[in-house]
Write a protein that holds these residues in place. Structure first.
Motif, PDB file in Angstrom:
ATOM      1  N   GLU A 194      14.192   7.227  11.319  1.00 21.87           N
ATOM      2  CA  GLU A 194      14.816   7.840  10.335  1.00 21.87           C
ATOM      3  C   GLU A 194      14.676   6.635   8.821  1.00 21.87           C
ATOM      4  O   GLU A 194      15.068   5.430   9.027  1.00 21.87           O
ATOM      5  CB  GLU A 194      16.322   8.238  10.334  1.00 21.87           C
ATOM      6  N   VAL A 195      14.056   7.203   7.953  1.00 22.45           N
ATOM      7  CA  VAL A 195      14.231   6.345   6.848  1.00 22.45           C
ATOM      8  C   VAL A 195      15.477   6.385   6.080  1.00 22.45           C
ATOM      9  O   VAL A 195      16.037   7.469   5.851  1.00 22.45           O
ATOM     10  CB  VAL A 195      12.988   7.069   5.566  1.00 22.45           C
ATOM     11  N   VAL A 196      16.026   5.160   5.849  1.00 24.07           N
ATOM     12  CA  VAL A 196      17.497   5.029   5.383  1.00 24.07           C
ATOM     13  C   VAL A 196      17.284   4.711   3.976  1.00 24.07           C
ATOM     14  O   VAL A 196      18.233   5.186   3.163  1.00 24.07           O
ATOM     15  CB  VAL A 196      18.167   3.878   6.203  1.00 24.07           C
ATOM     16  N   GLU A 197      16.409   3.859   3.614  1.00 24.00           N
ATOM     17  CA  GLU A 197      16.506   3.271   2.128  1.00 24.00           C
ATOM     18  C   GLU A 197      14.992   2.804   1.679  1.00 24.00           C
ATOM     19  O   GLU A 197      14.386   2.453   2.821  1.00 24.00           O
ATOM     20  CB  GLU A 197      17.445   1.950   2.141  1.00 24.00           C
ATOM     21  N   THR A 198      14.611   3.331   0.442  1.00 23.42           N
ATOM     22  CA  THR A 198      13.238   2.647   0.008  1.00 23.42           C
ATOM     23  C   THR A 198      13.458   1.819  -1.334  1.00 23.42           C
ATOM     24  O   THR A 198      14.317   2.195  -2.079  1.00 23.42           O
ATOM     25  CB  THR A 198      12.347   3.902  -0.248  1.00 23.42           C
TER      26      THR A 198
ATOM     27  N   GLN B 209       9.380  -1.708   0.019  1.00 19.59           N
ATOM     28  CA  GLN B 209      10.290  -2.085   1.173  1.00 19.59           C
ATOM     29  C   GLN B 209      10.947  -0.892   1.830  1.00 19.59           C
ATOM     30  O   GLN B 209      11.669   0.002   0.816  1.00 19.59           O
ATOM     31  CB  GLN B 209      11.273  -2.893   1.103  1.00 19.59           C
ATOM     32  N   VAL B 210      10.771  -0.449   3.177  1.00 17.02           N
ATOM     33  CA  VAL B 210      11.567   0.725   3.627  1.00 17.02           C
ATOM     34  C   VAL B 210      12.310   0.242   5.024  1.00 17.02           C
ATOM     35  O   VAL B 210      11.890  -0.370   5.740  1.00 17.02           O
ATOM     36  CB  VAL B 210      10.462   1.710   4.066  1.00 17.02           C
ATOM     37  N   THR B 211      13.719   0.912   4.699  1.00 14.83           N
ATOM     38  CA  THR B 211      14.597   0.342   5.848  1.00 14.83           C
ATOM     39  C   THR B 211      14.455   1.616   6.564  1.00 14.83           C
ATOM     40  O   THR B 211      14.594   2.813   5.996  1.00 14.83           O
ATOM     41  CB  THR B 211      15.808   0.073   5.328  1.00 14.83           C
ATOM     42  N   ILE B 212      14.369   1.417   7.897  1.00 15.36           N
ATOM     43  CA  ILE B 212      14.324   2.500   8.824  1.00 15.36           C
ATOM     44  C   ILE B 212      15.403   2.119  10.009  1.00 15.36           C
ATOM     45  O   ILE B 212      15.777   1.014  10.400  1.00 15.36           O
ATOM     46  CB  ILE B 212      12.992   2.861   9.412  1.00 15.36           C
ATOM     47  N   LYS B 213      15.739   3.444  10.642  1.00 16.41           N
ATOM     48  CA  LYS B 213      16.541   3.296  11.778  1.00 16.41           C
ATOM     49  C   LYS B 213      15.421   3.693  12.842  1.00 16.41           C
ATOM     50  O   LYS B 213      14.816   4.818  12.720  1.00 16.41           O
ATOM     51  CB  LYS B 213      18.067   3.927  11.799  1.00 16.41           C
ATOM     52  N   VAL B 214      15.362   3.208  14.094  1.00 18.02           N
ATOM     53  CA  VAL B 214      14.520   3.357  15.196  1.00 18.02           C
ATOM     54  C   VAL B 214      15.276   3.693  16.260  1.00 18.02           C
ATOM     55  O   VAL B 214      16.057   2.723  16.891  1.00 18.02           O
ATOM     56  CB  VAL B 214      13.513   2.166  15.330  1.00 18.02           C
ATOM     57  N   GLY B 215      15.081   4.954  17.035  1.00 20.30           N
ATOM     58  CA  GLY B 215      15.680   5.077  18.303  1.00 20.30           C
ATOM     59  C   GLY B 215      14.777   4.916  19.661  1.00 20.30           C
ATOM     60  O   GLY B 215      13.837   5.212  19.338  1.00 20.30           O
ATOM     61  N   PHE B 216      15.336   4.280  20.443  1.00 20.79           N
ATOM     62  CA  PHE B 216      14.506   4.349  21.631  1.00 20.79           C
ATOM     63  C   PHE B 216      15.330   4.360  23.003  1.00 20.79           C
ATOM     64  O   PHE B 216      16.546   4.167  22.784  1.00 20.79           O
ATOM     65  CB  PHE B 216      13.699   2.819  21.737  1.00 20.79           C
TER      66      PHE B 216
ATOM     67  N   ASP C  52       1.026  -1.342  -0.064  1.00 22.44           N
ATOM     68  CA  ASP C  52      -0.187   0.012   0.069  1.00 22.44           C
ATOM     69  C   ASP C  52       0.778   1.349   0.049  1.00 22.44           C
ATOM     70  O   ASP C  52       0.252   2.401   0.128  1.00 22.44           O
ATOM     71  CB  ASP C  52      -1.098   0.137   1.293  1.00 22.44           C
ATOM     72  N   GLY C  53       2.218   1.155   0.051  1.00 21.31           N
ATOM     73  CA  GLY C  53       3.107   2.346  -0.156  1.00 21.31           C
ATOM     74  C   GLY C  53       3.973   2.457   1.056  1.00 21.31           C
ATOM     75  O   GLY C  53       4.310   1.837   1.847  1.00 21.31           O
ATOM     76  N   ILE C  54       4.953   3.605   0.846  1.00 20.83           N
ATOM     77  CA  ILE C  54       5.902   3.788   1.698  1.00 20.83           C
ATOM     78  C   ILE C  54       5.449   3.996   3.306  1.00 20.83           C
ATOM     79  O   ILE C  54       6.216   3.447   4.162  1.00 20.83           O
ATOM     80  CB  ILE C  54       6.786   4.780   1.130  1.00 20.83           C
ATOM     81  N   GLU C  55       4.423   4.901   3.318  1.00 21.73           N
ATOM     82  CA  GLU C  55       4.051   5.199   4.549  1.00 21.73           C
ATOM     83  C   GLU C  55       3.563   4.021   5.228  1.00 21.73           C
ATOM     84  O   GLU C  55       3.862   3.642   6.632  1.00 21.73           O
ATOM     85  CB  GLU C  55       3.094   6.257   4.748  1.00 21.73           C
ATOM     86  N   ALA C  56       2.769   3.134   4.832  1.00 19.11           N
ATOM     87  CA  ALA C  56       2.184   1.737   5.395  1.00 19.11           C
ATOM     88  C   ALA C  56       3.419   1.103   5.611  1.00 19.11           C
ATOM     89  O   ALA C  56       3.372   0.249   6.955  1.00 19.11           O
ATOM     90  CB  ALA C  56       1.299   1.145   4.347  1.00 19.11           C
TER      91      ALA C  56
ATOM     92  N   ALA D  46       6.539  -1.568  10.127  1.00 20.06           N
ATOM     93  CA  ALA D  46       7.654  -1.684  10.866  1.00 20.06           C
ATOM     94  C   ALA D  46       7.550  -1.565  12.205  1.00 20.06           C
ATOM     95  O   ALA D  46       8.070  -1.872  13.298  1.00 20.06           O
ATOM     96  CB  ALA D  46       8.912  -1.278  10.198  1.00 20.06           C
ATOM     97  N   LEU D  47       6.999  -0.113  12.519  1.00 20.14           N
ATOM     98  CA  LEU D  47       6.827   0.502  13.845  1.00 20.14           C
ATOM     99  C   LEU D  47       5.886  -0.401  14.874  1.00 20.14           C
ATOM    100  O   LEU D  47       6.090  -0.500  15.677  1.00 20.14           O
ATOM    101  CB  LEU D  47       6.680   1.996  13.610  1.00 20.14           C
TER     102      LEU D  47
END
Length: 82
Positions: free
Chosen positions: A41-45, A63-70, A17-21, A26-27
């Protein structure tokens, strides 16, 4: 602002359904096992090109690769929500 220490993990979310989805997927999955999620942070699409026989839609899924900080839990029991 409090002095926070963050840990970063890298995730790949996907969705037809898209990048945002893809990011949301992932989140949503990460939030089931990781506490104190703070930012991403979006790293790669990238996307998968579908065969023409799929109703004319060229992108099969994203497919979206993200870095997630916690924030890490405070070893002294102070709140991580500051």
């Amino acid at each position: 602002m409090s002095d926070h220490v963050y840990k970063i993990v890298q995730l790949v979310g996907s969705s037809p359904d898209g990048i945002e989805a893809a990011v949301e997927n992932a989140l949503a999955r990460a939030s089931k096992t990781i506490r104190n999620l703070r930012w991403f942070e979006v790293v790669e699409t990238r996307g998968h090109i579908a065969p023409v026989t799929t109703g004319g839609k060229l992108v099969g899924h994203w497919q979206v690769t993200i870095k997630v900080g916690f924030t890490l839990d405070d070893p002294h029991g102070d709140s991580a929500d500051d």
